[in-house]
Structures are given as structure tokens and as C-alpha cells.
Design an enzyme around this catalytic site. Structure first.
Site, PDB file in Angstrom:
ATOM      1  N   ASP A   1       0.841  -1.195   0.000  1.00 13.60           N
ATOM      2  CA  ASP A   1       0.000   0.000   0.000  1.00 13.60           C
ATOM      3  C   ASP A   1       0.875   1.244   0.000  1.00 13.60           C
ATOM      4  O   ASP A   1       1.951   1.260   0.583  1.00 13.60           O
ATOM      5  CB  ASP A   1      -0.922   0.018   1.225  1.00 13.60           C
ATOM      6  CG  ASP A   1      -0.174   0.321   2.512  1.00 13.60           C
ATOM      7  OD1 ASP A   1      -0.371   1.403   3.080  1.00 13.60           O
ATOM      8  OD2 ASP A   1       0.642  -0.523   2.938  1.00 13.60           O
ATOM      9  N   SER A   2       0.404   2.294  -0.682  1.00 15.48           N
ATOM     10  CA  SER A   2       1.066   3.601  -0.719  1.00 15.48           C
ATOM     11  C   SER A   2       2.520   3.439  -1.175  1.00 15.48           C
ATOM     12  O   SER A   2       2.764   2.971  -2.288  1.00 15.48           O
ATOM     13  CB  SER A   2       0.950   4.295   0.631  1.00 15.48           C
ATOM     14  OG  SER A   2       1.214   5.660   0.531  1.00 15.48           O
ATOM     15  N   ALA A   3       3.510   3.797  -0.335  1.00 17.94           N
ATOM     16  CA  ALA A   3       4.895   3.591  -0.733  1.00 17.94           C
ATOM     17  C   ALA A   3       5.170   2.118  -1.019  1.00 17.94           C
ATOM     18  O   ALA A   3       5.990   1.782  -1.882  1.00 17.94           O
ATOM     19  CB  ALA A   3       5.835   4.097   0.356  1.00 17.94           C
TER      20      ALA A   3
ATOM     21  N   GLY B   1       3.053   0.111  -2.457  1.00 22.60           N
ATOM     22  CA  GLY B   1       2.598  -0.108  -3.827  1.00 22.60           C
ATOM     23  C   GLY B   1       3.623   0.365  -4.833  1.00 22.60           C
ATOM     24  O   GLY B   1       3.831  -0.257  -5.882  1.00 22.60           O
TER      25      GLY B   1
ATOM     26  N   HIS C   1      -7.183   7.967   1.343  1.00 20.82           N
ATOM     27  CA  HIS C   1      -5.945   7.199   1.251  1.00 20.82           C
ATOM     28  C   HIS C   1      -5.851   6.142   2.351  1.00 20.82           C
ATOM     29  O   HIS C   1      -6.040   6.430   3.529  1.00 20.82           O
ATOM     30  CB  HIS C   1      -4.751   8.157   1.337  1.00 20.82           C
ATOM     31  CG  HIS C   1      -3.446   7.536   1.033  1.00 20.82           C
ATOM     32  ND1 HIS C   1      -3.189   6.884  -0.162  1.00 20.82           N
ATOM     33  CD2 HIS C   1      -2.298   7.438   1.763  1.00 20.82           C
ATOM     34  CE1 HIS C   1      -1.949   6.432  -0.159  1.00 20.82           C
ATOM     35  NE2 HIS C   1      -1.388   6.750   0.993  1.00 20.82           N
TER      36      HIS C   1
END
Length: 310
Positions: free
Chosen positions: A157-159, A161, A284
Site C-alpha cells: 500500500d502507498s509507498a 505499492g 488514502h
């Protein structure tokens, strides 16, 4: 020291960045204990890899007898946090990965990669790559006895991803195991020029954070590792996995970038399918903050279906 060196240039709930290059971590999550989780029926343990970095991973194994009738898919998971904060062993990520392992019936390997600024990017990418190779080698007994290395997935997820994307690119030019699927949950991408639907001020903040985490990025947020759509970035047709799932939140500040990334992958000519899933009205990584809400359950169900091949 310059009188302006201690000026705060970015401030959020989790960390504060100063013009001098100093950073305060404002949230240091407690380490979640390993062992059997009675809620999910998943047991966990920490394993230190044999590298010079001393990196560790947290393994999750469903303990239901039904799961031991056959080998289980394996997911290598990379947590978010802007490359600066969070941990594979924090309560938030421990709970999420345990729930994922239980719902999907997988062995999960959650990676405790090194964080910037103490270890600037690409340290996180290198650790992710090492963890992938270690997982595929099935040196650990849980992976050897219960994991199906022919059904290997990456997720983050996020970074995290973003890390998934960069691991897939690296797998296109270095020897790597076959990766059946990649799951990018609200992945963090950016760029020096805003895209349609992106808020300029937010884009500038994200570019600044990236440059803080990766001081070697000579073009800032147009570094191909952060902006996969720049002209000289490795071609998206080279993403080395059989299929992909890109997920976004409708109200996420990353949603515009995620849509642009999905569209670029879709039109890249890469072999293998790519699917899109958007959580209406959500921001987010909302699924970490409110995992029991209806939209979080819908997202988890979509991820589980993707792993199962649907």
C-alpha cells in the site's frame, strides 16, 4: 547554521521534516506481538534474513485445518509510510496482513525494509528485492511445508505499492521468480507536472517528501521510480507479472495518479491482464484506519478474489 534551517517544511500526524534535513518521527507504533491470533486464526513469527543489513520479515500462516490440505499461495507484502515511517510489525500492519492471510488463505511475508532518511531510497527497493528472492527460495519451514512458490504474489500500500511496481520492473532485467500477481493498494506515484484531477499543492508536498527520502533523485518527482510515465522510464510493458490489480480511493490525494498509472499500464501492450478497483467516497489507505467498515470489507473481498483468479 542558517537561521532558516530549522524551519518546518512538512508537518503531518506521523512526522515532521525540517529544511535542515532533520526529521522527527511523531508516531512510533508499538511492536505487535507474534503468535496465534485468536480472531483470525493466523499465527505469526519474525525471521531475520541472513544479510548484512539484518533485515527481518514477519511471516503469517493460517492455522485452520482446511488450509493444510494443499499448498497455499504466498504473498510478499510491503507496508506504506512514505519510505519514512511505519513497520511490518506495527499493530496496524500486523492486523491487516493477518486478516489478509486468513481471508485469502495464503502464507504472507511482510517485509521490514529499511527506512529513510537513515537509509535513503533505494535501500527500501533493495530490501524488497532481497525479501522476494528469500521467499522464493523457501528456506523457512513454513514456506517450504505450506507455501506454493509457483503461486507467488506481491502486494503493498502507498509507498509499498510503489515498491511493488519497482520490484516488477527490476524483475524484467534481473533473474527473478515467476510472479503470478501484483496488488497495488493506493500506490504512491508522483511527478513534477500535475495530472488532471491532482491538487498542485499536494503534488508539491509529495515531491518534497520523495526528494527527502531519495536525495539522489536528480529530477525530483520525475525520477522514473516515482513517475513511471516519464518518457525515459522503463516501459510498462515490461512489468514482470502475469496479472495486476490496481486499487484506489475515490477521495484519495493519489487517486488521479493511480488512474493515470492504470491507464498507462492498460495501453502499454504488456502481456497479462490488469484490473482496476476504486472505493467510492474513501480516502488514502482508509482500509487500515477503519478495517471493519463496509468499503474496507469490499476491498478485501476484491483482493481475495484476485488471488483466487477471479
Amino acid at each position: 547554521m542558517d537561521s532558516g534551517a530549522d524551519e518546518v517544511v512538512f508537518d503531518c500526524d506521523d512526522y515532521r521534516i525540517y529544511r535542515s534535513g532533520k526529521m522527527d518521527r511523531l508516531c512510533r507504533p508499538a511492536r505487535a506481538p507474534t503468535g496465534l491470533d485468536p480472531i483470525t486464526g493466523v499465527t505469526s513469527k519474525d525471521v531475520v534474513l541472513g544479510s548484512d543489513t539484518g533485515m527481518c520479515v514477519r511471516l503469517f500462516l493460517p492455522t485452520s485445518p482446511d488450509h493444510f490440505e494443499k499448498k497455499l499461495p504466498i504473498i510478499v507484502f510491503f507496508h506504506g509510510g512514505g519510505f519514512l515511517v511505519e513497520s511490518a510489525v506495527s499493530q496496524q500492519y500486523h492486523n491487516y496482513v493477518a486478516s489478509l492471510a486468513a481471508a485469502a488463505g495464503v502464507v504472507a511475508v511482510s517485509v521490514e525494509y529499511r527506512l529513510a532518511p537513515e537509509h535513503p531510497v533505494p535501500a527500501a527497493y533493495d530490501d524488497a528485492w532481497e525479501a522476494l528472492q528469500w521467499t522464493a527460495s523457501a528456506q523457512d519451514e513454513w514456506l517450504a511445508e505450506h507455501g506454493d512458490s509457483a503461486r507467488l504474489f506481491l502486494a503493498g500500500d502507498s509507498a509499498g505499492g510503489n515498491i511493488v511496481h519497482n520490484v516488477l520492473i527490476r524483475a524484467s532485467f534481473q533473474p527473478a521468480p515467476r510472479i503470478e500477481g501484483a496488488i497495488l493498494l493506493h500506490p504512491w506515484f508522483g511527478g513534477n507536472t500535475v495530472v488532471e484531477g491532482e491538487v498542485e499543492a499536494t503534488a508539491k508536498d509529495m515531491a518534497m517528501i520523495w526528494e527527502f527520502a531519495c536525495p539522489g533523485a536528480v529530477r525530483g518527482a520525475d525520477d522514473p521510480r516515482m513517475n513511471p510515465m516519464v518518457p525515459d522510464a522503463p516501459g510498462l510493458e515490461n512489468l514482470r507479472c502475469e496479472r495486476m490489480l490496481v486499487c484506489a480511493g475515490e477521495k484519495d490525494w493519489l487517486a488521479a495518479r493511480d488512474r493515470a498509472y492504470y491507464a498507462a499500464v492498460t495501453t502499454s501492450g504488456r502481456r497479462g491482464g490488469v484490473a482496476w478497483f476504486e472505493s467510492e467516497g474513501e480516502g488514502h489507505v482508509f482500509f487500515l484506519q477503519k478495517p471493519d467498515c463496509a468499503k474496507a470489507k469490499e476491498l478485501l473481498a476484491r483482493v481475495v478474489a484476485f488471488i483466487a483468479g477471479a
